[in-house]
Design a protein around this motif. Structure first.
Motif, PDB file in Angstrom:
ATOM      1  N   UNK A   5      38.463  66.197  41.673  1.00 22.80           N
ATOM      2  CA  UNK A   5      37.073  65.815  40.777  1.00 22.80           C
ATOM      3  C   UNK A   5      37.288  65.080  39.567  1.00 22.80           C
ATOM      4  N   UNK A   6      36.389  64.127  39.209  1.00 22.19           N
ATOM      5  CA  UNK A   6      36.540  63.470  37.961  1.00 22.19           C
ATOM      6  C   UNK A   6      37.421  62.343  37.934  1.00 22.19           C
ATOM      7  N   UNK A   7      38.527  62.183  38.752  1.00 22.35           N
ATOM      8  CA  UNK A   7      39.438  61.271  38.725  1.00 22.35           C
ATOM      9  C   UNK A   7      38.792  60.022  39.497  1.00 22.35           C
ATOM     10  N   UNK A   8      39.359  58.762  38.848  1.00 17.91           N
ATOM     11  CA  UNK A   8      38.905  57.492  39.350  1.00 17.91           C
ATOM     12  C   UNK A   8      39.784  57.209  40.660  1.00 17.91           C
ATOM     13  N   UNK A   9      39.300  56.740  41.737  1.00 13.52           N
ATOM     14  CA  UNK A   9      40.111  56.601  42.903  1.00 13.52           C
ATOM     15  C   UNK A   9      40.361  55.038  42.977  1.00 13.52           C
ATOM     16  N   UNK A  10      41.577  54.859  43.569  1.00 14.64           N
ATOM     17  CA  UNK A  10      42.106  53.447  43.634  1.00 14.64           C
ATOM     18  C   UNK A  10      41.174  52.544  44.538  1.00 14.64           C
ATOM     19  N   UNK A  11      41.047  51.329  44.166  1.00 15.24           N
ATOM     20  CA  UNK A  11      40.218  50.341  44.860  1.00 15.24           C
ATOM     21  C   UNK A  11      40.897  49.909  46.023  1.00 15.24           C
ATOM     22  N   UNK A  12      40.267  49.235  46.980  1.00 14.34           N
ATOM     23  CA  UNK A  12      41.170  48.963  48.140  1.00 14.34           C
ATOM     24  C   UNK A  12      40.083  47.712  48.987  1.00 14.34           C
ATOM     25  N   UNK A  13      40.644  47.013  49.782  1.00 11.92           N
ATOM     26  CA  UNK A  13      40.031  45.983  50.835  1.00 11.92           C
ATOM     27  C   UNK A  13      40.627  45.978  51.792  1.00 11.92           C
ATOM     28  N   UNK A  14      39.734  46.238  53.006  1.00  9.07           N
ATOM     29  CA  UNK A  14      40.094  46.469  54.264  1.00  9.07           C
ATOM     30  C   UNK A  14      39.611  45.802  55.181  1.00  9.07           C
ATOM     31  N   UNK A  15      40.109  45.480  56.316  1.00  5.11           N
ATOM     32  CA  UNK A  15      39.428  44.706  57.466  1.00  5.11           C
ATOM     33  C   UNK A  15      38.535  45.464  58.352  1.00  5.11           C
ATOM     34  N   UNK A 114      37.297  63.467  56.712  1.00  6.64           N
ATOM     35  CA  UNK A 114      37.734  63.738  55.344  1.00  6.64           C
ATOM     36  C   UNK A 114      36.892  62.916  54.277  1.00  6.64           C
ATOM     37  N   UNK A 115      35.722  63.501  53.732  1.00  5.38           N
ATOM     38  CA  UNK A 115      34.959  62.815  52.987  1.00  5.38           C
ATOM     39  C   UNK A 115      35.088  62.803  51.505  1.00  5.38           C
ATOM     40  N   UNK A 116      34.912  61.736  50.924  1.00  7.80           N
ATOM     41  CA  UNK A 116      35.285  61.370  49.609  1.00  7.80           C
ATOM     42  C   UNK A 116      33.836  60.648  49.120  1.00  7.80           C
ATOM     43  N   UNK A 117      33.081  61.454  47.950  1.00  7.19           N
ATOM     44  CA  UNK A 117      32.086  60.685  47.520  1.00  7.19           C
ATOM     45  C   UNK A 117      32.344  60.451  45.810  1.00  7.19           C
ATOM     46  N   UNK A 121      29.815  56.004  38.254  1.00  6.85           N
ATOM     47  CA  UNK A 121      30.717  55.466  37.121  1.00  6.85           C
ATOM     48  C   UNK A 121      32.042  55.297  37.848  1.00  6.85           C
ATOM     49  N   UNK A 122      32.248  55.673  38.994  1.00  8.57           N
ATOM     50  CA  UNK A 122      33.393  55.401  39.601  1.00  8.57           C
ATOM     51  C   UNK A 122      34.510  56.694  39.954  1.00  8.57           C
ATOM     52  N   UNK A 123      33.696  57.883  39.356  1.00 12.08           N
ATOM     53  CA  UNK A 123      34.534  59.103  39.630  1.00 12.08           C
ATOM     54  C   UNK A 123      34.378  59.876  40.896  1.00 12.08           C
ATOM     55  N   UNK A 124      35.561  60.592  41.356  1.00 13.75           N
ATOM     56  CA  UNK A 124      35.168  61.333  42.644  1.00 13.75           C
ATOM     57  C   UNK A 124      34.410  62.695  42.251  1.00 13.75           C
ATOM     58  N   UNK A 125      33.342  62.623  42.777  1.00 12.17           N
ATOM     59  CA  UNK A 125      32.357  63.701  42.655  1.00 12.17           C
ATOM     60  C   UNK A 125      32.104  64.578  43.620  1.00 12.17           C
ATOM     61  N   UNK A 126      32.618  64.454  44.915  1.00 12.24           N
ATOM     62  CA  UNK A 126      32.756  65.398  46.058  1.00 12.24           C
ATOM     63  C   UNK A 126      33.952  65.027  46.994  1.00 12.24           C
ATOM     64  N   UNK A 127      34.346  66.081  47.536  1.00  7.16           N
ATOM     65  CA  UNK A 127      35.656  66.088  48.386  1.00  7.16           C
ATOM     66  C   UNK A 127      35.501  67.291  49.323  1.00  7.16           C
ATOM     67  N   UNK A 128      35.333  66.898  50.695  1.00  7.28           N
ATOM     68  CA  UNK A 128      35.257  67.932  51.734  1.00  7.28           C
ATOM     69  C   UNK A 128      35.005  67.412  53.229  1.00  7.28           C
ATOM     70  N   UNK A 129      34.174  68.460  53.679  1.00  4.85           N
ATOM     71  CA  UNK A 129      33.638  68.357  54.928  1.00  4.85           C
ATOM     72  C   UNK A 129      32.235  67.757  55.009  1.00  4.85           C
ATOM     73  N   UNK A 130      31.657  67.111  56.047  1.00  5.00           N
ATOM     74  CA  UNK A 130      30.402  66.705  55.894  1.00  5.00           C
ATOM     75  C   UNK A 130      29.247  67.955  56.066  1.00  5.00           C
ATOM     76  N   UNK A 131      29.410  68.982  56.486  1.00  2.00           N
ATOM     77  CA  UNK A 131      28.776  70.306  56.362  1.00  2.00           C
ATOM     78  C   UNK A 131      29.582  71.526  57.059  1.00  2.00           C
ATOM     79  N   UNK A 132      29.247  72.651  57.225  1.00  4.79           N
ATOM     80  CA  UNK A 132      29.833  73.833  57.242  1.00  4.79           C
ATOM     81  C   UNK A 132      29.946  74.144  58.824  1.00  4.79           C
ATOM     82  N   UNK A 133      29.376  73.206  59.532  1.00  2.98           N
ATOM     83  CA  UNK A 133      29.627  73.527  60.858  1.00  2.98           C
ATOM     84  C   UNK A 133      29.645  72.342  61.885  1.00  2.98           C
ATOM     85  N   UNK A 134      30.988  71.829  62.466  1.00  2.00           N
ATOM     86  CA  UNK A 134      30.948  70.582  63.087  1.00  2.00           C
ATOM     87  C   UNK A 134      30.334  70.894  64.493  1.00  2.00           C
ATOM     88  N   UNK A 135      30.227  71.894  65.042  1.00  2.00           N
ATOM     89  CA  UNK A 135      29.660  72.254  66.129  1.00  2.00           C
ATOM     90  C   UNK A 135      28.154  72.577  66.532  1.00  2.00           C
TER      91      UNK A 135
END
Length: 183
Positions: A5-15, A114-117, A121-135
Motif C-alpha cells: 500500500x502506497x507503492x507506485x505499481x509498474x505501468x504496462x501495455x497488454x493485448x 487478485x484485486x489491486x486498486x 495519484x498512482x499509488x496502491x490503495x487497496x489489495x485483496x479480494x472483491x468481498x468476503x464471500x465468493x459463494x
C-alpha cells in the motif's frame, strides 16, 4: 518486488481479447486491476460482481482484468478462450493477456482473482479480494466498492488490505523450478 500500500505499481501495455491494447500508467485516474482467468471456480464465482462494478463505476474508474495463467498448463485460459468469452459479452471492461507473466510478477499477483486498486495519484490503495464471500452474491464486491467510494470521496481507503482468495496463478515452468512454485 512486493507491491505494498502506497507503492507506485509498474505501468504496462497488454493485448486485449477482442482486439486492441490497454495501457496502464499510474496516475491516470482511479484504476482497478483484477488478475483473473477463465477456469478458476473462485474467479468464476466473483466474475459477475466484478463486471457489475465495472458497469456501476463507468466514467469514474477504469477496470482492467488480466489473465496471466500459463495456457499450456490450463488450456481454458488460452487467448482464444479469452476471445470467445469476450465475444460472448462476458466482460464489462478490457480483458487482457499477460502471456509472459511479467505483469503478474511485477505486481506480485498470486491468485485469481487478485484485486489491486490504484488511486488517482498512482499509488496502491487497496489489495485483496472483491468481498468476503465468493459463494454469496449478495456480498456484491463490497470491499472493492467501499475502497472505490472512499477514493472517489477523496478519503483514504478504510480497509486497504484484505486476504485474496482463489486459485494460484499457473506459472510457466522455468528450469530449476517445480510446477506451482513462483519464479
Amino acid at each position: 518486488m512486493t507491491l505494498n500500500i502506497g507503492n507506485r505499481p509498474p505501468s504496462f501495455s497488454l493485448p486485449a481479447a477482442g482486439g486492441g491494447h490497454a495501457l496502464f500508467e499510474p496516475g491516470d485516474g482511479i484504476t482497478v486491476v483484477v488478475f483473473t482467468c477463465n477456469h478458476c471456480p473462485y474467479a468464476r464465482a466473483w466474475h459477475e460482481r466484478i463486471q457489475k462494478v465495472a458497469q456501476d463505476y463507468t466514467g469514474r474508474v477504469t477496470v482492467l482484468q488480466i489473465n496471466s495463467n500459463d495456457s499450456s498448463r490450463q488450456p481454458l485460459d488460452s487467448f482464444e478462450s479469452m476471445e470467445a468469452r469476450e465475444a460472448g459479452g462476458d466482460f464489462s471492461s478490457p480483458y487482457l493477456r499477460d502471456e509472459d507473466q511479467s505483469v503478474a510478477k511485477a505486481w506480485d499477483a498470486m491468485v485469481t482473482p487478485d484485486v489491486f486498486i490504484i488511486d488517482a495519484e498512482g499509488e496502491l490503495a487497496y489489495h485483496g479480494a472483491p468481498d468476503g464471500s465468493y459463494d454469496d452474491d449478495s456480498a456484491n464486491a463490497e470491499w472493492i466498492r467501499s475502497a472505490l467510494d472512499d477514493l472517489i470521496a477523496g478519503r483514504r481507503v478504510a480497509e486497504p488490505v484484505t486476504s485474496p482468495k482463489g486459485c494460484g496463478i499457473k506459472w510457466k515452468q522455468a528450469s530449476g523450478l517445480t510446477i506451482g512454485s513462483r519464479p
